[in-house]
Design a protein around this motif. Structure first.
Motif, PDB file in Angstrom:
ATOM      1  N   TYR B 118       0.504  -1.088   0.212  1.00 42.35           N
ATOM      2  CA  TYR B 118       0.288   0.189   0.246  1.00 42.35           C
ATOM      3  C   TYR B 118       1.163   1.683   0.527  1.00 42.35           C
ATOM      4  O   TYR B 118       0.372   2.053  -0.146  1.00 42.35           O
ATOM      5  CB  TYR B 118      -0.706   0.261   1.363  1.00 42.35           C
ATOM      6  CG  TYR B 118      -1.976  -0.771   1.328  1.00 42.35           C
ATOM      7  CD1 TYR B 118      -2.994  -1.010   0.451  1.00 42.35           C
ATOM      8  CD2 TYR B 118      -1.492  -1.912   2.349  1.00 42.35           C
ATOM      9  CE1 TYR B 118      -3.769  -2.394   0.128  1.00 42.35           C
ATOM     10  CE2 TYR B 118      -2.855  -3.311   1.397  1.00 42.35           C
ATOM     11  CZ  TYR B 118      -3.696  -3.534   1.587  1.00 42.35           C
ATOM     12  OH  TYR B 118      -4.240  -4.669   1.261  1.00 42.35           O
ATOM     13  N   ILE B 126      -3.934   3.720   4.843  1.00 42.74           N
ATOM     14  CA  ILE B 126      -3.981   2.413   4.332  1.00 42.74           C
ATOM     15  C   ILE B 126      -6.130   1.444   4.611  1.00 42.74           C
ATOM     16  O   ILE B 126      -6.254   1.594   3.411  1.00 42.74           O
ATOM     17  CB  ILE B 126      -3.601   0.968   5.678  1.00 42.74           C
ATOM     18  CG1 ILE B 126      -2.018   1.107   5.473  1.00 42.74           C
ATOM     19  CG2 ILE B 126      -3.954  -0.269   5.726  1.00 42.74           C
ATOM     20  CD1 ILE B 126      -0.704  -0.024   6.474  1.00 42.74           C
ATOM     21  N   LYS B 129      -7.101   3.206   1.625  1.00 42.56           N
ATOM     22  CA  LYS B 129      -7.246   2.307   0.258  1.00 42.56           C
ATOM     23  C   LYS B 129      -8.010   0.598   0.315  1.00 42.56           C
ATOM     24  O   LYS B 129      -8.090   0.435  -1.649  1.00 42.56           O
ATOM     25  CB  LYS B 129      -5.034   2.242   0.766  1.00 42.56           C
ATOM     26  CG  LYS B 129      -4.450   3.359   0.141  1.00 42.56           C
ATOM     27  CD  LYS B 129      -3.018   3.081  -0.779  1.00 42.56           C
ATOM     28  CE  LYS B 129      -2.310   4.423  -1.062  1.00 42.56           C
ATOM     29  NZ  LYS B 129      -1.030   4.423  -0.961  1.00 42.56           N
TER      30      LYS B 129
END
Lengths: 500, 133
Positions: B118, B126, B129
């Motif tokens: 990531y 994170i 995403k």
């Protein structure tokens, strides 16, 4: 040979892990054979141990290196630990048997890491079951946890990200346990479990603040480890994003062994008398367990991802056991112990079935069950045995554990717990009948065209998954059919610790 | 007032371990950077190690090694345990230190893997995403 059985159970997978990781450098394809052989040896030793214990009154001890307790580490084999040990090694054997087919699809080329980690995990789990030393248990707990962190993180996609929270929560849980043991050590000066109990009874320490704090820390630590509802946050993500090979092993065993250790602490170290003094704890724990069962079932019902759904079912099942052990009567404890064994096989069956489904359809959405009765009748039938057992349909083992748990809850007057158990059965029935509907009544294509049933291609799960799946579903039925014998065996233990 | 002070001072090792533990817990919960979270986890474990080690200490005691122990033989009864620190908690903590190091190692390795995937080690990023996937 036979007096060293308690050591062999642990040494077989440990030695297998060492050999598999060494051989794996040069010949990764031999790892599977090595893992299977060492687990078969562990399973044989565990069964031999069960036979040996059946000839004794209340089990026997094994001294590691010949050092007498409390200085040396002692392994304590009694009817309970022998039974759980057989369950652990059998489920591990079946789960690892399915690993080859799963790994070929998911993580080709990682065999030499996965098999040693799985074997180390089984080593830790069997060690936790047998050990009679509180600090030794911490070390084995961490061996188990560390290998499971690695097994989760080795997966693709979201596995590594979901592992981060698993590591944090897991470490907090284990640290709480360590701290609790420290408090007990401060008060008693011993780490041997039997010694701890005797010193606490002899010194009349059950009212001591230090002992009470230690007990609460240990209990909460294991609540985190077993994933009881408000502390379950790590479980669904870690188990559903882990590689299938790993989650088939972890989901049935990790939570069950934590429950077992928690029960062992309560009954063998702190004694039922100590718990009876603090009635408020039992009420609190039963309330938490009731909430866990209801919440776990409801969240499971709302899932569309097959593995997530099963993970939340595990959360609900943990509530059964965490509540059952606090009923503190004969039926409740018997039901809890029987459920540890039953649930290990049920969860194993469902996860194996799910991984078979995912292997043949490539999708983990619940819709991929469509037309499963025609495409994969055998795989689906075996999966369904696990599902029926979750609902509690006789003669599967799930019926008998629920029977005893409800009986114990009625005796203990915990009506909210009875209601939660029945509610959870109903929700499980809804979940699995929805899956049956998808599988039986809805085809892959031509949903409306009933007059011309389409030619559906057979697409069963690979044999490597199907064989362990069949064995597990047969075991679920056998465990139910022979439940009187298993219950008798468990009651021998329950009577020996003085639960009435 | 002096009672309270004595209460605190006589148990200062426990106060220190609890403060350290809370620092670790705070870092694990409140920090957004995963490396910081795991360092917090390490502090949390170290606090427990310090707690154990401090329980083995006795005032005026020395390290638990017998000089010329093999000469004494079975005259061990003459040894006064008050003169030696309790070695057992210290020995236990050797194992706990190894466990702590291993946990931190595994954790940081996983952080590295997450960073490869990531390109960040901040929790909110994170999660963002992951939500996009």
């Amino acid at each position: 040979m036979s007096e060293n059985l308690p050591f062999l159970v642990i040494a077989a997978p440990l030695f297998g892990a060492l050999v598999a990781s060494l051989v794996g450098w040069a010949r990764p394809r031999y790892c599977y054979a090595i893992a299977m052989v060492s687990l078969a040896a562990g399973l044989t030793a565990a069964i031999a141990l069960l036979v040996k214990v059946s000839g004794t009154v209340s089990g026997y001890e094994y001294r590691l290196g010949g050092w007498p307790p409390p200085i040396g580490i002692q392994h304590w084999v009694d009817p309970l630990s022998a039974l759980i040990l057989v369950v652990i090694t059998a489920v591990a054997f079946l789960a690892v048997m399915s690993a080859r087919a799963n790994l070929q699809l998911e993580l080709p080329g990682k065999e030499r890491f996965v098999y040693p980690l799985m074997l180390l995990m089984v080593t830790g789990l069997s060690g936790m079951t047998l050990t009679g030393d509180a600090f030794n248990l911490y070390v084995l707990l961490e061996i188990t946890s560390l290998s499971s962190y690695a097994l989760v993180a080795i997966g693709r996609g979201r596995a590594a990200a979901s592992c981060l929270n698993y590591i944090i929560m897991g470490t907090i849980g284990a640290s709480f346990y360590l701290l609790g043991v420290g408090y007990l050590y401060l008060k008693t000066g011993s780490l041997n479990m039997i010694d701890l109990r005797q010193i606490m009874i002899a010194g009349d320490m059950h009212g001591s603040q230090t002992v009470i704090t230690g007990f609460i820390l240990i209990t909460v630590g294991f609540w985190i480890k077993m994933g009881l509802y408000p502390l379950h946050g790590w479980l669904p993500n870690a188990y559903s994003f882990a590689p299938h090979a790993a989650s088939n092993l972890m989901a049935p065993l990790m939570t069950k062994v934590s429950v077992y250790v928690s029960l062992r602490m309560m009954l063998s170290v702190f004694t039922p008398d100590f718990l009876a003094v603090h009635a408020l704890w039992a009420q609190t724990a039963l309330l938490v367990a009731t909430i866990a069962i209801i919440a776990g079932s409801l969240i499971a019902y709302s899932q569309t991802d097959v593995k997530k759904l099963l993970c939340y079912l595990v959360v609900a099942e943990v509530g059964y056991m965490a509540g059952g052990m606090w009923l503190m009567n004969r039926a409740g404890i018997t039901g809890t112990i029987y459920h540890i064994a039953a649930d290990a096989f049920m969860t194993c069956c469902l996860f194996l079935g799910a991984s078979g489904l995912i292997a043949s359809t490539g999708s983990r959405h619940i819709r991929s069950f469509r037309g499963a009765t025609r495409r994969m009748p055998w795989t689906f039938a075996a999966f369904l045995v696990g599902g029926l057992s979750m609902i509690g349909v006789p003669p599967t083992c799930g019926f008998f554990s629920k029977w005893f748990l409800i009986q114990g809850a009625i005796e203990g007057g915990a009506w909210h717990f009875v209601a939660a158990l029945i509610f959870s059965s109903l929700i499980n029935a809804l979940i699995f009948f929805r899956i049956i509907e998808l599988a039986y009544f809805k085809d892959v294509e031509h949903e409306d065209d009933v007059s011309h049933p389409p030619q559906v291609q057979r697409n069963e799960a690979p044999w490597g998954i199907r064989i362990p799946l069949f064995i597990t579903s047969v075991v679920i039925v056998l465990l139910g059919v022979f439940s009187p014998r298993v219950i008798n065996w468990i009651e021998r233990f329950v009577d020996s610790v003085g639960v009435t | 007032m002096s009672d309270v002070l004595t209460f605190i001072i006589s148990r200062f090792n426990y106060w220190i371990y609890i403060v350290l533990m809370m620092i670790g817990l705070y870092a694990m919960i409140a920090k957004r950077n995963y490396v910081k979270k795991f360092i917090g986890m390490s502090i949390f474990q170290t606090a427990i190690i310090l707690f154990y080690v401090s329980t083995g200490v006795k005032s005026g005691a020395t390290i638990p090694i017998l000089e010329h122990g093999h000469d004494i033989g079975h005259a061990a009864a003459a040894i006064n345990p008050d003169h030696y620190a309790n070695p057992l908690p210290h020995v236990l903590m050797l194992t706990a230190i190894v466990v702590g190091v291993a946990t931190l190692g595994v954790a940081l390795a996983v952080v590295q893997k997450v960073h490869d995937q990531y390109e960040t080690i901040e929790e909110p990023e994170i999660l963002f995403k992951l939500g996009q996937e």
